[in-house]
Write an enzyme that holds these catalytic residues in place. Structure first.
Site, PDB file in Angstrom:
ATOM      1  CE  LYS A  43      -0.428  -0.245   5.036  1.00 14.20           C
ATOM      2  NZ  LYS A  43      -1.251  -0.832   6.121  1.00 14.20           N
ATOM      3  NE  ARG A 139      -7.280   0.405  10.350  1.00 14.95           N
ATOM      4  CZ  ARG A 139      -5.998   0.157  10.070  1.00 14.95           C
ATOM      5  NH1 ARG A 139      -5.047   0.879  10.611  1.00 14.95           N
ATOM      6  NH2 ARG A 139      -5.662  -0.817   9.259  1.00 14.95           N
ATOM      7  CG  HIS A 171      -4.794  -4.670  10.691  1.00 15.68           C
ATOM      8  ND1 HIS A 171      -3.652  -5.324  10.293  1.00 15.68           N
ATOM      9  CD2 HIS A 171      -4.452  -3.355  10.800  1.00 15.68           C
ATOM     10  CE1 HIS A 171      -2.660  -4.433  10.155  1.00 15.68           C
ATOM     11  NE2 HIS A 171      -3.117  -3.236  10.470  1.00 15.68           N
ATOM     12  CE1 TYR A 269      14.545  31.992   5.205  1.00 15.24           C
ATOM     13  CE2 TYR A 269      13.906  29.690   5.252  1.00 15.24           C
ATOM     14  CZ  TYR A 269      14.105  30.863   4.549  1.00 15.24           C
ATOM     15  OH  TYR A 269      13.859  30.890   3.212  1.00 15.24           O
ATOM     16  CG  ASP A 318      13.589  24.628  -1.478  1.00 17.19           C
ATOM     17  OD1 ASP A 318      12.570  23.973  -1.763  1.00 17.19           O
ATOM     18  OD2 ASP A 318      13.622  25.862  -1.375  1.00 17.19           O
TER      19      ASP A 318
END
Ligand SMILES: *Cc1c(COP(=O)(O)O)cnc(C)c1O
Length: 379
Positions: A43, A139, A171, A269, A318
């Protein structure tokens, strides 16, 4: 240095995926669950590793089935040429396309079952179904109060030839705590549902419950098939354990600029780090838009040539900065800095997760942006 990540010459931020390690990890799980088939869980694009290449490596390592959440994920694998059994357990639409592509469907309620039956009718062939039962995770999965209606629907649908009930699964809520008493509760609840299904003439041949942690530590939960995810990717399924799993993703970048700064200079920063002495700093083209989480600012170290160097100042969108020390640490522009993964001295994704108060699943699936996925070690 790791033989697969070059010590220098990396051109850009890279998430290198070692498919040999993935096959190795699959074998480890398979060896620990000798009586069970292995469904590799792919997944979320194989936890951020790339579903199609991972599928090939997992199958080479001994998996015989694949598991995904959505039907779209399953269809993408089919389009990529994958022919082995695939189970999808979270979609509530797209059933016709799934049945048409021979994708097995997880069903979590009588309503979903009715929709699957409708789709099977339309396609003109039976749907292969694994009913998911909620044994305490609350769930997806059939609620205890809806089991009788679901079972009755399954009996009718099988009789009419629209559905083949192949599996019953659940699960776990505490899979990562191997001695948790709730594991016994869920095991027994699943067994009771299977017994009830059989008593009503249903014949599921695949009962399954175990994620990675339970596959590695709880043989009583193996049943017919185990569903490992994180273990295949070399994560840490049970805190404090290893099992010989190897990290599959190595997140690395070139050092693209090195320069001297003076004692008292602030970095990045907000100047959250002030150089305590004259020093050399290196620039890494990786930031929070790529999966280097900003809350890790001033808290991680990268590995260059087996040596660790602290990241300093705020992680930006970045880029981020590392302190190479007054003598530059022997690092040159173009050298490879490993953020986490399989390299001497490097963090694992779980180390970042510990600092972030999360799990390595989130760190691995968080690698994105400009990180180019490359593949090595194809088995
Ligand atoms: C994600 C998932 C798994 C795999 O879990 P891991 O902890 O990564 O091994 C197995 N089964 C289901 C239903 C899942 O959603």
């Amino acid at each position: 240095m790791n033989t697969q990540i070059p010590a220098s010459g990396l051109e850009r931020l890279t998430a290198q995926i070692d498919l040999g390690a993935l096959a190795h990890n699959t074998r480890i799980v398979a060896e620990r669950a000798p009586g069970a088939a292995v469904m590799a869980v792919l997944k979320a694009d194989a936890y951020g590793h790339g579903a199609l290449p991972v599928a090939g490596a997992a199958l080479a390592g001994g998996a015989t089935e694949l598991g995904v959440t959505t039907i779209d994920e399953a269809l993408a694998l089919r389009e990529g040429g994958v022919t082995v059994p695939i189970l999808s357990w979270l979609s509530t639409s797209g059933y016709e396309a799934a049945i048409d592509a021979d994708v097995r469907l997880g069903v979590s309620s009588p309503r979903q079952l009715a929709d699957v039956v409708k789709a099977a009718r339309a396609v003109g062939r039976p749907a292969v179904v694994h009913v998911k039962v909620d044994t305490g995770l609350a769930r997806n999965g059939v609620a205890p109060g809806e089991w009788a209606a679901t079972r009755a629907g399954l009996v009718d649908a099988e009789r009419a030839g629209h559905v083949r009930l192949q599996g019953v699964f659940t699960h776990l809520a505490h899979g990562d705590v191997p001695d948790h008493p709730f594991l016994d509760v869920q095991r027994d609840a699943l067994a009771a549902v299977v017994a009830d299904a059989r008593a009503h003439g249903l014949t599921p041949e695949l009962v399954h419950a175990a994620n990675s942690a339970a596959a590695l530590t709880r043989p009583d939960l193996h049943f017919d098939l185990v569903r490992p995810g994180i273990a295949l990717y070399g994560g840490v399924p049970v805190p404090g354990t290893d099992f010989g799993l190897r990290p599959v993703m190595t997140f690395a970048a070139p050092v693209i600029l090195i320069k001297p700064i003076r004692a008292g200079d602030g970095v990045s920063y907000g100047h959250s780090w002030i150089a305590p002495r004259d020093t050399m700093v290196g620039l890494i083209p990786a930031g929070y838009a790529d999966g280097v989480w900003r809350p890790l600012s001033n808290r991680i170290e990268v590995a260059i040539g087996g040596r660790r160097f602290p990241q300093v100042g705020r992680v930006c969108m970045d880029q981020c900065v590392i302190d190479l020390g007054p003598d530059g640490g022997g690092v040159a522009e173009g050298d490879t800095a490993v953020l986490f993964g399989d390299a001497p001295g490097a963090d694992r994704a779980a180390d970042w997760a510990d600092k972030l108060g999360t799990i390595d699943y989130e760190v691995l699936t968080g690698v994105r942006g400009r990180a180019a996925r490359t593949y090595t070690g194809a088995p």
